[in-house]
Design a protein around this motif. Structure first.
Motif, mmCIF file in Angstrom:
data_model
loop_
_atom_site.group_PDB
_atom_site.id
_atom_site.type_symbol
_atom_site.label_atom_id
_atom_site.label_comp_id
_atom_site.label_asym_id
_atom_site.label_seq_id
_atom_site.Cartn_x
_atom_site.Cartn_y
_atom_site.Cartn_z
ATOM 1 N N TYR A 51 -30.210 2.501 10.638
ATOM 2 C CA TYR A 51 -31.168 2.940 11.656
ATOM 3 C C TYR A 51 -32.196 3.891 11.060
ATOM 4 C CZ TYR A 51 -27.624 0.876 14.590
ATOM 5 O OH TYR A 51 -26.729 -0.014 15.135
ATOM 6 N N ASN A 52 -33.390 3.823 11.626
ATOM 7 C CA ASN A 52 -34.506 4.634 11.158
ATOM 8 C C ASN A 52 -34.127 6.112 11.088
ATOM 9 O OD1 ASN A 52 -37.481 5.375 10.814
ATOM 10 N ND2 ASN A 52 -36.985 6.408 12.734
ATOM 11 N N GLY A 53 -34.312 6.708 9.908
ATOM 12 C CA GLY A 53 -34.086 8.129 9.739
ATOM 13 C C GLY A 53 -32.656 8.536 9.488
ATOM 14 N N TYR A 54 -31.725 7.587 9.544
ATOM 15 C CA TYR A 54 -30.309 7.901 9.363
ATOM 16 C C TYR A 54 -29.849 7.409 7.991
ATOM 17 C CZ TYR A 54 -29.855 9.353 14.201
ATOM 18 O OH TYR A 54 -29.980 10.031 15.384
ATOM 19 N N ALA A 55 -29.633 8.355 7.081
ATOM 20 C CA ALA A 55 -29.202 8.005 5.737
ATOM 21 C C ALA A 55 -27.737 7.583 5.738
ATOM 22 C CB ALA A 55 -29.395 9.198 4.803
ATOM 23 N N VAL A 56 -27.394 6.653 4.850
ATOM 24 C CA VAL A 56 -26.010 6.210 4.691
ATOM 25 C C VAL A 56 -25.626 6.325 3.222
ATOM 26 C CG1 VAL A 56 -26.080 4.657 6.673
ATOM 27 C CG2 VAL A 56 -26.676 3.779 4.407
ATOM 28 N N THR A 57 -24.330 6.498 2.959
ATOM 29 C CA THR A 57 -23.821 6.618 1.597
ATOM 30 C C THR A 57 -23.224 5.283 1.161
ATOM 31 O OG1 THR A 57 -23.338 8.964 1.918
ATOM 32 C CG2 THR A 57 -22.240 7.860 0.088
ATOM 33 N N VAL A 58 -23.615 4.832 -0.026
ATOM 34 C CA VAL A 58 -23.126 3.546 -0.530
ATOM 35 C C VAL A 58 -22.514 3.733 -1.922
ATOM 36 C CG1 VAL A 58 -24.704 2.123 0.811
ATOM 37 C CG2 VAL A 58 -25.434 2.975 -1.400
ATOM 38 N N SER A 59 -21.485 2.951 -2.192
ATOM 39 C CA SER A 59 -20.840 2.911 -3.498
ATOM 40 C C SER A 59 -20.509 1.460 -3.810
ATOM 41 C CB SER A 59 -19.549 3.750 -3.500
ATOM 42 O OG SER A 59 -19.803 5.109 -3.214
ATOM 43 N N GLY A 60 -20.458 1.109 -5.068
ATOM 44 C CA GLY A 60 -20.140 -0.265 -5.427
ATOM 45 C C GLY A 60 -19.813 -0.398 -6.889
ATOM 46 N N GLY A 136 -25.365 -3.432 -7.754
ATOM 47 C CA GLY A 136 -24.759 -2.565 -8.757
ATOM 48 C C GLY A 136 -25.019 -3.063 -10.163
ATOM 49 N N TYR A 137 -26.076 -2.549 -10.789
ATOM 50 C CA TYR A 137 -26.336 -2.912 -12.190
ATOM 51 C C TYR A 137 -25.232 -2.361 -13.084
ATOM 52 C CZ TYR A 137 -28.792 -3.574 -16.581
ATOM 53 O OH TYR A 137 -29.129 -3.969 -17.853
ATOM 54 N N GLU A 138 -24.748 -1.188 -12.711
ATOM 55 C CA GLU A 138 -23.530 -0.594 -13.246
ATOM 56 C C GLU A 138 -22.749 -0.067 -12.036
ATOM 57 O OE1 GLU A 138 -22.588 -0.747 -16.263
ATOM 58 O OE2 GLU A 138 -24.417 -1.234 -17.399
ATOM 59 N N PRO A 139 -21.480 0.290 -12.198
ATOM 60 C CA PRO A 139 -20.783 0.912 -11.070
ATOM 61 C C PRO A 139 -21.551 2.144 -10.589
ATOM 62 C CG PRO A 139 -19.232 0.361 -12.819
ATOM 63 C CD PRO A 139 -20.612 0.146 -13.382
ATOM 64 N N PHE A 140 -21.566 2.355 -9.271
ATOM 65 C CA PHE A 140 -22.268 3.515 -8.719
ATOM 66 C C PHE A 140 -21.458 4.063 -7.543
ATOM 67 C CE2 PHE A 140 -23.719 -0.127 -6.355
ATOM 68 C CZ PHE A 140 -23.889 0.315 -5.043
ATOM 69 N N SER A 141 -21.650 5.354 -7.257
ATOM 70 C CA SER A 141 -20.901 5.956 -6.160
ATOM 71 C C SER A 141 -21.699 7.072 -5.498
ATOM 72 C CB SER A 141 -19.557 6.505 -6.656
ATOM 73 O OG SER A 141 -19.752 7.532 -7.601
ATOM 74 N N ASN A 142 -21.468 7.212 -4.192
ATOM 75 C CA ASN A 142 -22.055 8.286 -3.388
ATOM 76 C C ASN A 142 -23.580 8.343 -3.494
ATOM 77 O OD1 ASN A 142 -19.494 9.212 -2.477
ATOM 78 N ND2 ASN A 142 -19.221 10.255 -4.439
ATOM 79 N N VAL A 143 -24.199 7.173 -3.462
ATOM 80 C CA VAL A 143 -25.659 7.074 -3.485
ATOM 81 C C VAL A 143 -26.168 7.021 -2.049
ATOM 82 C CG1 VAL A 143 -27.623 5.664 -4.224
ATOM 83 C CG2 VAL A 143 -25.618 5.918 -5.713
ATOM 84 N N THR A 144 -27.240 7.743 -1.774
ATOM 85 C CA THR A 144 -27.793 7.797 -0.417
ATOM 86 C C THR A 144 -28.890 6.753 -0.246
ATOM 87 O OG1 THR A 144 -27.318 10.165 -0.206
ATOM 88 C CG2 THR A 144 -28.959 9.249 1.277
ATOM 89 N N LEU A 145 -28.690 5.850 0.710
ATOM 90 C CA LEU A 145 -29.704 4.871 1.104
ATOM 91 C C LEU A 145 -30.379 5.391 2.375
ATOM 92 C CD1 LEU A 145 -31.131 2.075 1.206
ATOM 93 C CD2 LEU A 145 -29.094 1.218 2.406
#
Length: 257
Positions: A51-60, A136-145
């Motif tokens: 949703y607009n303006g609501y950041a989410v945390t992604v890991s992969g 995920g070009y490499e493993p990633f964690s706790n990234v904010t989208l």
């Protein structure tokens, strides 16, 4: 499974008024993913609504593909999609009206690390769906989208704002160098007309609750956020509705001291 990509020294795409990506160091670049169509199809079918303006945390993990969908709620000067923070290496693909693939997108941003940008600056209308793919070009964690629309706000100019509960409206302010104080003021001159929260952040849009420089709310009016010795460049102001409806006036000033 490790996915390969064709070499590109600069992750920058500009089409339909879209600016994307970060320059990569030197000429090394990264190679474009080659992913089985059924994997992309499965990921698109499982798109997560954001949703607009609501950041989410992604890991992969390495080679992971995650899909998201956001409907832009209102016409605006700009619509931004960003990845920030965390660790590892994640890339960003965005397309309006349909799911992106690694060869069919409006914007791709594949800098080294987790700082990625895709920005639409034309034809940003309300009720338009946008689809986002995080790879995920490499493993990633706790990234904010973060996906958000924004409009410019001139200094020393009052603008009226209206919204409803949980709506988030972002303004961009160009702050000049050489000032000792930045002051953001929200008022309700005709008495309480709903409740709201005010967020201010320098350099990037507020990503509530953690990535914020100042927070105030309508329980005390005027609601004033002050930044001492502001950094020259972009400052972002976000107003969030906390009641069924609200109205306020917003103004940003810079002061010598």
């Amino acid at each position: 499974m490790h996915l390969t990509r064709a070499v590109s020294a600069v992750a920058l795409v500009s089409m339909f008024g879209i600016g994307c990506g970060e320059s990569l160091p030197g000429a090394e670049g990264k190679v474009a993913p080659q992913v089985a169509p059924e994997l992309l199809s499965r990921s698109s079918a499982l798109s997560t609504e954001i949703y607009n303006g609501y950041a989410v945390t992604v890991s992969g993990g390495l080679g992971s593909v995650q899909s998201f969908r956001v409907v832009n709620p209102a016409p605006a000067a700009k619509l931004s999609f960003t990845l920030r923070g965390g660790s590892g290496d994640a890339d960003l693909y965005v397309k309006r009206f349909a799911e992106p693939t690694f060869t069919d997108y409006d914007c791709s941003s594949d800098a080294a690390g987790t700082t990625e940008n895709c920005v639409y600056t034309t034809d940003v209308e309300g009720d338009q769906p946008y689809y986002v793919l995080v790879y995920g070009y490499e493993p990633f964690s706790n990234v904010t989208l973060h996906a958000y629309y924004s409009n410019p706000l001139a200094l020393a100019t009052q603008v009226p704002i209206q919204g409803n509960q949980l709506s988030r409206t972002v303004y961009e302010v160009d702050v000049p160098a050489g000032y000792g104080r930045l002051q953001v003021t929200a008022t309700q001159p005709f008495g309480p007309t709903g409740q709201f929260k005010l967020y201010v952040r320098q350099g990037d849009a507020p990503a509530v609750p953690s990535a914020v420089d100042c927070t105030r709310d309508s329980s005390t009016l005027p609601a004033v956020c002050t930044i001492i010795n502001p950094v020259a460049g972009k400052t972002y102001v976000m107003v969030e509705g906390m009641s069924n409806s609200y109205a306020c006036n917003l103004r940003v000033d810079v002061l010598k001291k």
